[in-house]
Scaffold this motif. Structure first.
Motif, PDB file in Angstrom:
ATOM      1  N   GLU A   1     -18.316   0.318   2.711  1.00  0.00           N
ATOM      2  CA  GLU A   1     -16.860   0.255   2.504  1.00  0.00           C
ATOM      3  C   GLU A   1     -16.286   1.649   2.260  1.00  0.00           C
ATOM      4  OE1 GLU A   1     -15.266  -3.078   0.650  1.00  0.00           O
ATOM      5  OE2 GLU A   1     -13.235  -2.256   0.721  1.00  0.00           O
TER       6      GLU A   1
ATOM      7  N   GLU B   1      -2.128  -6.147   2.542  1.00  0.00           N
ATOM      8  CA  GLU B   1      -1.434  -6.019   1.256  1.00  0.00           C
ATOM      9  C   GLU B   1      -2.488  -5.822   0.162  1.00  0.00           C
ATOM     10  OE1 GLU B   1       0.995  -8.858  -1.707  1.00  0.00           O
ATOM     11  OE2 GLU B   1       1.191  -9.417   0.407  1.00  0.00           O
ATOM     12  N   PRO B   2      -2.190  -5.028  -0.862  1.00  0.00           N
ATOM     13  CA  PRO B   2      -3.187  -4.889  -1.929  1.00  0.00           C
ATOM     14  C   PRO B   2      -3.389  -6.210  -2.673  1.00  0.00           C
ATOM     15  CG  PRO B   2      -1.172  -3.656  -2.467  1.00  0.00           C
ATOM     16  CD  PRO B   2      -1.008  -4.189  -1.078  1.00  0.00           C
ATOM     17  N   THR B   3      -4.614  -6.454  -3.112  1.00  0.00           N
ATOM     18  CA  THR B   3      -4.885  -7.605  -3.972  1.00  0.00           C
ATOM     19  C   THR B   3      -4.383  -7.263  -5.383  1.00  0.00           C
ATOM     20  OG1 THR B   3      -7.050  -6.774  -4.622  1.00  0.00           O
ATOM     21  CG2 THR B   3      -6.970  -8.143  -2.625  1.00  0.00           C
TER      22      THR B   3
ATOM     23  N   GLN C   1      -6.027  -4.405  -7.060  1.00  0.00           N
ATOM     24  CA  GLN C   1      -5.679  -3.145  -6.389  1.00  0.00           C
ATOM     25  C   GLN C   1      -4.258  -2.718  -6.742  1.00  0.00           C
ATOM     26  OE1 GLN C   1      -6.502  -4.243  -2.303  1.00  0.00           O
ATOM     27  NE2 GLN C   1      -8.728  -4.262  -2.638  1.00  0.00           N
TER      28      GLN C   1
ATOM     29  N   TYR D   1      -6.803  -4.911   5.846  1.00  0.00           N
ATOM     30  CA  TYR D   1      -6.108  -5.207   4.593  1.00  0.00           C
ATOM     31  C   TYR D   1      -4.620  -4.968   4.819  1.00  0.00           C
ATOM     32  CZ  TYR D   1     -10.854  -4.215   2.722  1.00  0.00           C
ATOM     33  OH  TYR D   1     -12.195  -4.175   2.482  1.00  0.00           O
TER      34      TYR D   1
ATOM     35  N   PRO E   1     -11.743 -11.642 -10.557  1.00  0.00           N
ATOM     36  CA  PRO E   1     -12.777 -12.535 -10.024  1.00  0.00           C
ATOM     37  C   PRO E   1     -13.554 -11.934  -8.854  1.00  0.00           C
ATOM     38  CG  PRO E   1     -10.653 -13.669 -10.194  1.00  0.00           C
ATOM     39  CD  PRO E   1     -10.406 -12.233 -10.504  1.00  0.00           C
ATOM     40  N   THR E   2     -14.718 -12.504  -8.616  1.00  0.00           N
ATOM     41  CA  THR E   2     -15.527 -12.134  -7.449  1.00  0.00           C
ATOM     42  C   THR E   2     -14.711 -12.348  -6.175  1.00  0.00           C
ATOM     43  OG1 THR E   2     -17.506 -12.771  -8.646  1.00  0.00           O
ATOM     44  CG2 THR E   2     -17.703 -12.644  -6.252  1.00  0.00           C
ATOM     45  N   GLY E   3     -14.786 -11.395  -5.269  1.00  0.00           N
ATOM     46  CA  GLY E   3     -14.092 -11.518  -3.988  1.00  0.00           C
ATOM     47  C   GLY E   3     -12.643 -11.084  -4.030  1.00  0.00           C
ATOM     48  N   SER E   4     -12.225 -10.424  -5.114  1.00  0.00           N
ATOM     49  CA  SER E   4     -10.804 -10.070  -5.234  1.00  0.00           C
ATOM     50  C   SER E   4     -10.525  -8.604  -4.897  1.00  0.00           C
ATOM     51  CB  SER E   4     -10.298 -10.423  -6.632  1.00  0.00           C
ATOM     52  OG  SER E   4     -10.902  -9.611  -7.601  1.00  0.00           O
ATOM     53  N   GLY E   5     -11.470  -7.934  -4.258  1.00  0.00           N
ATOM     54  CA  GLY E   5     -11.184  -6.579  -3.768  1.00  0.00           C
ATOM     55  C   GLY E   5     -11.387  -5.463  -4.778  1.00  0.00           C
ATOM     56  N   LYS E   6     -12.323  -5.635  -5.692  1.00  0.00           N
ATOM     57  CA  LYS E   6     -12.547  -4.595  -6.697  1.00  0.00           C
ATOM     58  C   LYS E   6     -13.115  -3.311  -6.077  1.00  0.00           C
ATOM     59  CE  LYS E   6     -14.904  -7.359  -9.591  1.00  0.00           C
ATOM     60  NZ  LYS E   6     -14.665  -8.716  -9.010  1.00  0.00           N
ATOM     61  N   THR E   7     -13.911  -3.450  -5.025  1.00  0.00           N
ATOM     62  CA  THR E   7     -14.532  -2.245  -4.434  1.00  0.00           C
ATOM     63  C   THR E   7     -13.466  -1.240  -3.990  1.00  0.00           C
ATOM     64  OG1 THR E   7     -16.175  -3.793  -3.586  1.00  0.00           O
ATOM     65  CG2 THR E   7     -16.355  -1.521  -2.845  1.00  0.00           C
ATOM     66  N   ALA E   8     -12.517  -1.713  -3.190  1.00  0.00           N
ATOM     67  CA  ALA E   8     -11.462  -0.795  -2.731  1.00  0.00           C
ATOM     68  C   ALA E   8     -10.612  -0.318  -3.905  1.00  0.00           C
ATOM     69  CB  ALA E   8     -10.582  -1.477  -1.681  1.00  0.00           C
TER      70      ALA E   8
ATOM     71  N   PHE F   1       0.820  -1.214   0.000  1.00  0.00           N
ATOM     72  CA  PHE F   1       0.000   0.000   0.000  1.00  0.00           C
ATOM     73  C   PHE F   1       0.851   1.261   0.000  1.00  0.00           C
ATOM     74  CE2 PHE F   1      -3.485  -2.763   1.793  1.00  0.00           C
ATOM     75  CZ  PHE F   1      -4.325  -2.641   0.687  1.00  0.00           C
TER      76      PHE F   1
HETATM   77  P1  ADP Z   1     -15.134  -7.986  -5.478  1.00  0.00           P
HETATM   78  O1  ADP Z   1     -15.851  -6.686  -5.699  1.00  0.00           O
HETATM   79  O2  ADP Z   1     -13.928  -8.143  -6.320  1.00  0.00           O
HETATM   80  O3  ADP Z   1     -16.052  -9.174  -5.557  1.00  0.00           O
HETATM   81  P2  ADP Z   1     -14.906  -7.023  -2.775  1.00  0.00           P
HETATM   82  O4  ADP Z   1     -14.422  -5.656  -3.042  1.00  0.00           O
HETATM   83  O5  ADP Z   1     -16.342  -7.174  -2.416  1.00  0.00           O
HETATM   84  O6  ADP Z   1     -14.582  -7.994  -3.995  1.00  0.00           O
HETATM   85  O7  ADP Z   1     -13.970  -7.660  -1.652  1.00  0.00           O
HETATM   86  C1  ADP Z   1     -14.129  -8.982  -1.222  1.00  0.00           C
HETATM   87  C2  ADP Z   1     -13.673  -9.101   0.223  1.00  0.00           C
HETATM   88  O8  ADP Z   1     -12.270  -8.888   0.308  1.00  0.00           O
HETATM   89  C3  ADP Z   1     -14.322  -8.071   1.112  1.00  0.00           C
HETATM   90  O9  ADP Z   1     -14.667  -8.677   2.334  1.00  0.00           O
HETATM   91  C4  ADP Z   1     -13.216  -7.046   1.328  1.00  0.00           C
HETATM   92  O10 ADP Z   1     -13.370  -6.402   2.559  1.00  0.00           O
HETATM   93  C5  ADP Z   1     -11.969  -7.892   1.267  1.00  0.00           C
HETATM   94  N1  ADP Z   1     -10.748  -7.176   0.811  1.00  0.00           N
HETATM   95  C6  ADP Z   1     -10.669  -6.186  -0.125  1.00  0.00           C
HETATM   96  N2  ADP Z   1      -9.382  -5.798  -0.296  1.00  0.00           N
HETATM   97  C7  ADP Z   1      -8.634  -6.547   0.529  1.00  0.00           C
HETATM   98  C8  ADP Z   1      -7.223  -6.622   0.811  1.00  0.00           C
HETATM   99  N3  ADP Z   1      -6.352  -5.831   0.181  1.00  0.00           N
HETATM  100  N4  ADP Z   1      -6.812  -7.541   1.716  1.00  0.00           N
HETATM  101  C9  ADP Z   1      -7.698  -8.343   2.342  1.00  0.00           C
HETATM  102  N5  ADP Z   1      -9.028  -8.324   2.137  1.00  0.00           N
HETATM  103  C10 ADP Z   1      -9.499  -7.451   1.227  1.00  0.00           C
END
Ligand code: ADP
Ligand code: ADP
Ligand code: MG
Length: 241
Positions: free
Chosen positions: A113, A47-49, A52, A45, A70-77, A27
């Motif tokens: 978030e 480390e960045p995914t 990210q 968090y 993929p789903t769950g890979s931290g796209k929101t942040a 980060f």
């Molecule tokens: P996506 O939109 O890609 O499906 P999300 O943004 O919903 O994924 O994130 C999936 C989960 O991972 C959430 O619970 C989020 O809080 C968590 N997350 C996001 N970034 C990180 C990070 N850098 N390290 C660990 N967890 C993370």
């Protein structure tokens, strides 16, 4: 450069576009303020995914982005962090960032978030919950004390379709389309028509678009190529997953 390509490979990141910034390893590699880094840590968090690592630097440079991961890979942040950095603090200019989501549930999650990642900055982050209230809240005569709008396209277009429009999007700097694969789904033209209407209302000359998707969808990619100047494409994982 070879080292950077290797780093992208081991993280399953592929990129298309010109002059793409380097991925961040941690980060603190990112050009973001201390408080945002601290908020990321507070979220747990460490480390960045991969999305990210590569997506945030692209948006921080103000480049338009199509991100597939993929789903769950931290796209929101991945899209919230550069937006928070760019908007910097609250203003009275009306909405400066707009995030479109396919469902109200997802809009609420994204709002939560956003509140966490921007803690301490005082942004006004709205979702359109009561449409009647919204009709009087966001017009050109309002106080414009709001910064980020997270909504489904239906509700937003309902406000835009009022005469005069019940919402002013002329200050939008970033338009994010989250879960673009879902929004563009099943050949239905309705979302595309809504998107054209929304884009017309976002008439700020340096408005930028970032599109996020879990799957590689040809109609989405095609739309981006036609509508986003200087497009950068970032894909994490298998390209045709
Ligand atoms: P996506 O939109 O890609 O499906 P999300 O943004 O919903 O994924 O994130 C999936 C989960 O991972 C959430 O619970 C989020 O809080 C968590 N997350 C996001 N970034 C990180 C990070 N850098 N390290 C660990 N967890 C993370
Ligand atoms: P979404 O959940 O995608 O926001 P809905 O299926 O809830 O969409 O429909 C919301 C739409 O219903 C609005 O965009 C608007 O067109 C219409 N609508 C009109 N009046 C109201 C109202 N009083 N409350 C809710 N929706 C309304
Ligand atoms: Mg998501």
């Amino acid at each position: 450069q070879e080292e950077i390509n290797h780093y992208r490979n081991v993280n399953n990141i592929s990129v298309v576009g010109r002059h793409i910034p380097n991925p961040a390893r941690v980060f603190s590699d990112l050009n973001i303020d201390k408080d945002i880094q601290e908020n990321l840590i507070k979220c747990g968090y460490s480390e960045p995914t991969p999305i990210q690592k590569q997506g945030v630097p692209v948006m921080l440079e103000g480049r338009q982005l199509l991100a597939c991961a993929p789903t769950g890979s931290g796209k929101t942040a991945a899209f919230l962090v550069p937006i928070i950095q760019h908007l910097n603090g609250p203003q009275k200019q009306g909405f400066r960032a707009l995030i479109l989501c396919p469902t109200r549930e997802l809009a609420s999650q994204t709002q939560r978030e956003c509140v966490k990642l921007s803690e301490g900055r005082g942004f006004k982050i709205h979702i359109i919950s009561k449409i009647k209230k919204a009709l009087t809240q966001y017009g050109s005569k309002s106080n414009k004390k709001y910064d980020i709008l997270i909504t489904t396209p239906n509700r937003l277009c309902f406000l835009l379709n009022q005469e005069p429009p019940a919402i002013d999007l002329s200050s939008i700097q970033w338009l994010v389309i989250d879960e673009a694969d879902k929004l563009f789904e099943d050949g239905s033209r309705s979302f595309r028509d809504q998107l054209q209407q929304i884009l017309k209302a976002c008439d700020n000359s340096d408005r930028k678009i970032a599109m996020f998707s879990a799957t590689h969808t040809p109609v989405v990619a095609k739309w981006c190529v036609h509508n986003m100047v200087g497009l950068v494409r970032v894909t994490v994982g298998h390209k045709n997953a």
